[in-house]
Design an enzyme around this catalytic site. Structure first.
Site: not given
Ligand code: GLC
Length: 662
Positions: A342, A540
């Site tokens: 991530d 988030e």
């Molecule tokens: C974010 C998320 C993830 C996402 C990634 C790219 O922090 O946790 O779900 O796909 O970054 O945007």
């Protein structure tokens, strides 16, 4: 060489040429292994020997450029031509704002992403194609010409793109409980995403949220692992279609492995959030039965990439946990695909020790690192670790094989870009109609007096409408829309709930966002009023809260409208169940619209009876935040409405609906 697990002659199944009777584990391994030997997937019991795969260069092109050669041969041939620097570049995923196409090509960067809101300016399909195409073109000019894998979060439609169809967030699709609908949404999303030359989507979320205080609850289908697995698998099928090499096939990425939805309140350290990226409280048994459970269905549906979770478990950060990333995911579940980190999550593995974090996460099983900005630091650490022997070169080769296998399997080497004509599919009437149906199917009716709804479209009486969420595309779309956090206002094209009401009803309609209706006489009333209230967009950890209720300001809107009407309908635009409080006594009908996206008319279709109401809760609706429990002992523990609850327009429980009454 990725172990080729081939079993005795068995009739090959559908989709990935996987034997029908293969076990779950076998089918996953074989699915990815099949990608490697493509034409060799006959279920024969003779694993290919390394020397058999040494590709000869064909006269007109090197082996890996020979589109007719098996994927494994193309991977072997290309890997043999790569320097260590080439290989390390393929393990690097950088956000587009941090590196130019030229530098990305120079450094051999294997993958690029647009994070939430990472749009070009202007935010048009043409500009997206130009941006993505510039990275692909630069990569094509390099000696090896390895195409770039470009990814986005298209989690409810191609939600970064203005003008794209924005579908209901997963919390609503969970209430609709229709895998075919979700698959169709996945297909439409893939078409609109591929139209901008993007073939990789960081979806579906397979989280199984156990605490509604989590800001990512709405990204999940529900609190039940089986429902999450069923709908997640449907989205994988929809996104990828029947042929991963097709230009309209978009790579799915089940996420976040594993335990993202089970973190405890006030356990999040690295991110500073309250629950997001925290510590998963489940023990081994619950981790498996709740959080691991949805993944095999996604693998069986053909998923060949997975994104790791920011959260922690018993051995610290998941991104550094070899037990979870390799022993459990690969050795036990048989996943042979690509594991991507991530956003900046590797940095959190050993706080203050970036080198150690890189070493531990790569050795734990991360193949592709979403750095996403500091690529020099990352490449220096990674290269240094190989030099020091802290990361074996075999491990690098294993990771790069997975990256290359995915790229070959998607046909990226043979056709790096999609057809520009696909642009006309973006925001098409067909897709918007599908979204409108999905909205209607996701609506849940919590309470009704049996008389107020459905609204009579021909009623000449005035209708009063109040609330910020009634006339706001941004609010009704929620987070991950145009920008990462989403936002209120006319952020993109669509139909608000108010606009749909004005379209559907013959009688006069008066709207006042605040519910004051200053334009009316003090004593002016109406038979029916609709208050559309709920949450403001968030994404988030920004959505972590222990106040699961309407704001005082929105409660005031409801109270004001209640004063002026004989019967009151409250429509909740929300990413999760909310503590109802006085709404329960003020409202004659309570409708949950979740986060419907651009097609607000779907909500009105249910209010007017043009579409039946059929949604059933995919999350327990709690009495109060305090009673939230991780895994409830029984469905009505602390619940006002249990998982599966939903009323028909006549006020009776829907078939199959659960209730806590009596
Ligand atoms: C974010 C998320 C993830 C996402 C990634 C790219 O922090 O946790 O779900 O796909 O970054 O945007």
């Amino acid at each position: 060489m990725i172990s080729m697990m081939v079993f005795g002659p068995t009739p090959v199944g559908a989709s990935w040429g996987v034997p029908r009777r293969a076990t779950r584990r076998t089918s996953v391994a074989l699915a990815f292994a099949c990608l490697i030997v493509l034409s060799g997937c006959t279920g024969e019991s003779s694993p290919a020997e390394p020397e058999d795969t040494a590709a000869e260069s064909t006269a007109d092109a090197p082996g890996y450029r020979d589109a007719s050669a098996p994927v494994a041969e193309r991977v072997d041939d290309l890997l043999a031509r790569m320097t260590l620097e080439d290989k390390l570049g393929q393990m690097t995923l950088i956000e587009k704002g941090s590196i130019s196409p030229e530098t990305a090509a120079e450094r051999g960067i294997g993958a690029i992403l647009s994070g939430g809101g990472g749009s070009p300016s202007p935010n048009t399909a043409g500009a997206w194609r130009e941006m993505v195409g510039s990275y692909q073109a630069a990569a094509g000019e390099t000696p090896l010409g390895i195409p770039v894998l470009y990814g986005v979060d298209a989690i409810h439609g191609h939600n970064n793109l203005r003008g794209a169809t924005i579908f209901p967030h997963n919390v609503g699709l969970g209430a609709a409980r229709d895998p075919a609908l979700v698959e169709a949404i996945g297909r439409a999303t893939a078409l609109e995403t591929a139209a901008t030359d993007i073939r990789w989507n960081y979806a579906p979320v397979l989280a199984v949220p156990q605490d509604l205080r989590w800001g990512r609850t709405y990204e999940a289908f529900g609190e039940d692992p089986e429902l999450v697995g069923e709908l997640g698998a449907a989205l994988v099928r929809g996104l990828q279609g029947d042929d991963l090499t097709a230009e309209t096939s978009v790579l799915a990425t089940p996420k976040h492995w594993v335990g993202d939805g089970g973190t405890g309140w006030d356990t999040s350290i690295a991110s500073g959030y309250r629950i997001d990226q925290g510590v998963t409280l489940a023990g081994e048994e619950e981790l498996r039965t709740v959080h691991v459970a949805p993944y095999p269905a996604a693998f069986d549906a053909g998923a060949i990439t997975v994104m790791a979770s920011y959260s922690s478990w018993e051995n610290g950060k998941v991104h550094g946990d070899r037990y979870l990333l390799t022993d459990l995911l690969r050795d036990e579940l048989g996943f042979e695909g690509l594991l991507v980190s991530d956003w900046g999550a590797v940095d959190q593995v050993l706080p203050g020790d970036y080198y150690g974090s890189v070493v531990q996460s790569i050795n734990a099983g991360i193949d592709l690192v979403m750095v996403p900005t500091h690529y020099e630091l990352f490449l220096t650490a990674l290269g240094g670790a190989v030099e020091q022997g802290d990361i074996e070169e075999e491990r690098i080769d294993e990771a790069v094989r997975r990256v290359l296998t995915v790229k070959f399997a998607m046909g990226l080497f043979d056709r790096p870009s999609t057809s520009p004509e696909l642009i006309e599919l973006i925001g098409s009437d067909e897709h918007r109609q599908l979204a409108r149906q999905a909205v209607a199917r996701s609506v849940v009716l919590l309470e009704t007096d049996g008389a107020t709804l459905p609204l009579d479209a021909a009623d000449p009486e005035p209708l009063l409408v109040a609330g910020p969420a009634a006339n706001d595309i941004g609010i009704q779309s929620g987070g991950w829309t145009i920008s990462w956090q989403g936002g209120s206002g006319a952020t993109t094209q669509g139909t608000t709930i108010l606009e749909a009401l004005e379209e559907a009803l013959d009688g006069p309609l008066v709207y006042d966002r605040t519910g004051r209706f200053a334009s009316l006489a003090e004593d002016e009333r109406a038979p029916v009023g609709i208050a559309v209230v709920g949450e403001r967009p968030y994404a988030e950890g920004a959505g972590d809260t222990d106040r699961l209720a309407l704001s005082e300001q929105e409660l005031e809107v409801v109270r004001r409208l209640h004063q002026r009407v004989d019967r009151l309908v409250v429509v909740l635009v929300t990413g999760r169940p909310l503590v109802l409080g006085e709404i329960a006594t003020l409202a004659d009908a309570i409708v949950v619209a979740w986060l419907p996206g651009t097609e607000g008319a779907g909500v009105v279709d249910v209010l007017t009876g043009a579409e039946p109401v059929g949604g059933r809760l995919s999350f327990t609706w709690p009495e109060d935040v305090g009673v939230l429990d991780r895994v409830r002992s029984d469905a009505c523990d602390g619940a006002v409405y249990p998982y599966g609850y939903g009323l028909g327009i006549d006020g009776r429980l829907l078939p199959g609906a659960a209730s806590c009454e009596g």
